[in-house]
Design an enzyme around this catalytic site. Structure first.
Site, PDB file in Angstrom:
ATOM      1  N   CYS A 260      39.788  40.756  38.004  1.00 33.10           N
ATOM      2  CA  CYS A 260      41.211  40.729  37.663  1.00 33.10           C
ATOM      3  C   CYS A 260      41.465  41.465  36.344  1.00 33.10           C
ATOM      4  O   CYS A 260      40.989  41.038  35.283  1.00 33.10           O
ATOM      5  CB  CYS A 260      41.656  39.268  37.574  1.00 33.10           C
ATOM      6  SG  CYS A 260      43.273  39.005  36.857  1.00 33.10           S
TER       7      CYS A 260
ATOM      8  N   CYS B 125      43.235  39.414  33.662  1.00 30.50           N
ATOM      9  CA  CYS B 125      42.302  38.409  33.130  1.00 30.50           C
ATOM     10  C   CYS B 125      41.408  39.033  32.066  1.00 30.50           C
ATOM     11  O   CYS B 125      41.153  38.427  31.020  1.00 30.50           O
ATOM     12  CB  CYS B 125      41.430  37.836  34.246  1.00 30.50           C
ATOM     13  SG  CYS B 125      42.340  36.951  35.528  1.00 30.50           S
TER      14      CYS B 125
END
Length: 149
Positions: free
Chosen positions: A73, A76
């Protein structure tokens, strides 16, 4: 009451003990069972798994910010340095924990994680606020300051 103190749970009996931050290296003992207290490092994010989530987050004597994330991600990954900075700024008052949702589906499912990054702030074992997305440091600090003295 000690103003600048860490709260640590005894590994033997579970009693919560408050100790001055300046004395964490003085071989502190539990006030109830007199076992040696173990102070964790709070100045960087820690990893939690399905099996350790309860002890790292729910049973923590310190408020915990949990980052539900995944290595693939992009947002993230961009949030990671912000969480490192947050952990360092609030060391001793806030524990930052990361849960990889791909490797820990039970915990992710329990908290209904549908998008990442998702941040949950726990205090005394209960969720007090949630945030979603890669938020800037200032916005995270504002949220944390609402619940952390």
């Amino acid at each position: 009451m000690v103003a600048d103190a860490l709260t640590v749970s005894c590994k033997r009996c579970g009693t919560k003990n408050r100790n001055p931050r300046t004395r964490v290296h003085d071989n502190a003992l539990c006030g109830k069972c007199h076992a040696r207290l173990v102070f964790e490092r709070f100045d960087r994010p820690l990893a939690a798994t399905d099996s350790t989530f309860g002890s790292e987050v729910i049973d923590s004597g310190t408020p915990v910010l949990v980052d539900f994330w995944a290595p693939w991600c992009g947002p993230c990954r961009s949030l990671a340095p912000v969480l490192d900075e947050l952990a360092a700024r609030y060391a001793g008052r806030l524990k930052v924990v990361k849960v990889n949702v791909d490797e820990n589906p039970v915990t992710a499912s329990r908290y209904g994680i549908r998008s990442i990054p998702s941040l949950f702030l726990f205090r005394d074992g209960a969720v007090v606020t949630t945030m979603h997305g890669a938020l800037p440091l200032q916005q995270l600090q504002t949220q944390v300051d609402r619940f952390i003295p």
